[in-house]
Motif scaffolding. Structure first.
Motif, PDB file in Angstrom:
ATOM      1  N   THR A 120      -3.415  -0.919  -3.012  1.00 57.25           N
ATOM      2  CA  THR A 120      -4.549  -0.116  -2.613  1.00 57.25           C
ATOM      3  C   THR A 120      -3.960   0.657  -1.514  1.00 57.25           C
ATOM      4  OG1 THR A 120      -5.153  -1.825  -0.853  1.00 57.25           O
ATOM      5  CG2 THR A 120      -6.226  -2.164  -2.807  1.00 57.25           C
ATOM      6  N   ASP A 121      -4.678   2.056  -1.638  1.00 57.49           N
ATOM      7  CA  ASP A 121      -4.440   3.037  -0.574  1.00 57.49           C
ATOM      8  C   ASP A 121      -5.236   2.688   0.833  1.00 57.49           C
ATOM      9  OD1 ASP A 121      -2.714   4.512  -2.278  1.00 57.49           O
ATOM     10  OD2 ASP A 121      -4.220   5.426  -3.176  1.00 57.49           O
ATOM     11  N   GLN A 174       0.866  -1.336   0.019  1.00 58.77           N
ATOM     12  CA  GLN A 174       0.022  -0.139   0.110  1.00 58.77           C
ATOM     13  C   GLN A 174       0.925   1.348   0.030  1.00 58.77           C
ATOM     14  OE1 GLN A 174      -2.440  -0.389   3.692  1.00 58.77           O
ATOM     15  NE2 GLN A 174      -3.572  -2.150   2.616  1.00 58.77           N
TER      16      GLN A 174
END
Length: 301
Positions: free
Chosen positions: A300-301, A87
């Motif tokens: 994914t953030d 991330q």
């Protein structure tokens, strides 16, 4: 032949790392410039620990995958194929140490539990080990500081913190459930020497009698020691190591089955295919078709 990349550090294809080699960097240093994706690769001469202190990651280790959530730790033995998709808020440290230097330190310490902890790759969630996570992070920060300063006594301080990290790794156990102290003795030493010898010669198709001779012991004594420490026979351990390398080659290279067989010391491809099918439950070609895939990573953030 398209082999899985072998790096001293990721994107660095130098080999023959210097004696007492220790390198530490933050996760972001290399990950950010690679779009937070570290594709599957291996380090032939390095043991590597990754401490994730914030964020998460998708991880590939050998043929499997795992989801990491901070705090977490991964320990990667030399030659283990691994990769990460982090991330973009991930933080932590990547600590790499020469396998030869690490073994020298562990041998001098005489701690069999720490030696055993450094013998296999592991993925350890640290959610229930807050104090241990803090200690490992502090050790990483001190190693980073000493590496920058290079003052008198830095090597000794770094070595001390490395031993602290591996002592804590032994305490955590391979799955983060903790370990009890084990009995130490001749069996443990012989087993450790046998595993090292297997790593050096598993491609040579040597019989177990040859390993016993090289270890200056009898085949019976070797079998007893290995069985006591692992629950397996020497031949089972040797076959597992050959199978692991075959799976790596099938997943991460473009070599043909016959090329893989030859590289592992099999003169007859059909014998290799039977060996693989008996051990893995499917033929080499079926294993490759079922499991092989590229990895772009999902960040994914």
């Amino acid at each position: 032949m398209n082999l899985v990349p072998s790096f001293t550090l990721y994107a660095d294809n130098r080999s023959n790392v210097p004696p007492q080699f220790v390198h530490i960097e933050t996760i972001s240093v290399r990950s950010r410039v690679n779009n937070w994706i570290i594709r599957p690769h291996r380090h032939p001469e390095l043991f590597q620990i990754l401490l994730l202190t914030r964020g998460g990651a998708d991880m590939r280790l050998e043929g499997g995958s795992a989801q990491l959530e901070a705090p977490a730790l991964t320990a990667i033995v030399p030659n283990a194929v691994h990769g990460y998709a982090f991330q973009t808020d991930a933080e932590g440290f990547v600590l790499s140490v020469s396998d030869a230097y690490l073994r020298d330190l562990l041998r001098a310490a005489g701690d069999q539990d720490a030696t055993d902890a450094a013998a296999a790759s592991s993925i350890i969630p640290l959610a229930g080990w807050g104090e241990v996570a803090v200690k490992i992070q502090a050790a990483c920060e001190r190693i980073a500081a000493e590496s920058r300063r290079q003052r008198t006594g830095s090597q000794a301080r770094i070595g001390s913190d490395l031993m602290l990290v591996f002592g804590l790794l032994a305490e955590l156990g391979p799955d983060g459930r903790g370990t009890a102290p084990t009995d130490r003795g001749a069996d443990a030493l012989l087993f450790d020497r046998f595993r090292l010898l297997v790593e050096e010669h598993f491609r040579d198709q040597l019989p177990i009698t040859a390993y016993a001779t090289a270890l200056a012991t009898s085949e019976r004594t070797l079998r007893r020691a290995v069985k006591a420490r692992s629950g397996q026979t020497p031949l089972e351990i040797l076959r597992q190591r050959i199978l692991l390398e075959a799976q790596r080659d099938l997943l991460y290279s473009a070599m043909s089955v016959s090329e893989i067989a030859y590289g592992l010391g099999f003169e007859d491809q059909s014998y290799f295919s039977r060996f693989f099918a008996n051990a893995a439950g499917q033929s080499p070609s079926r294993f490759r078709a079922t499991h092989k895939s590229g990895w772009s990573g999902t960040v994914t953030d």
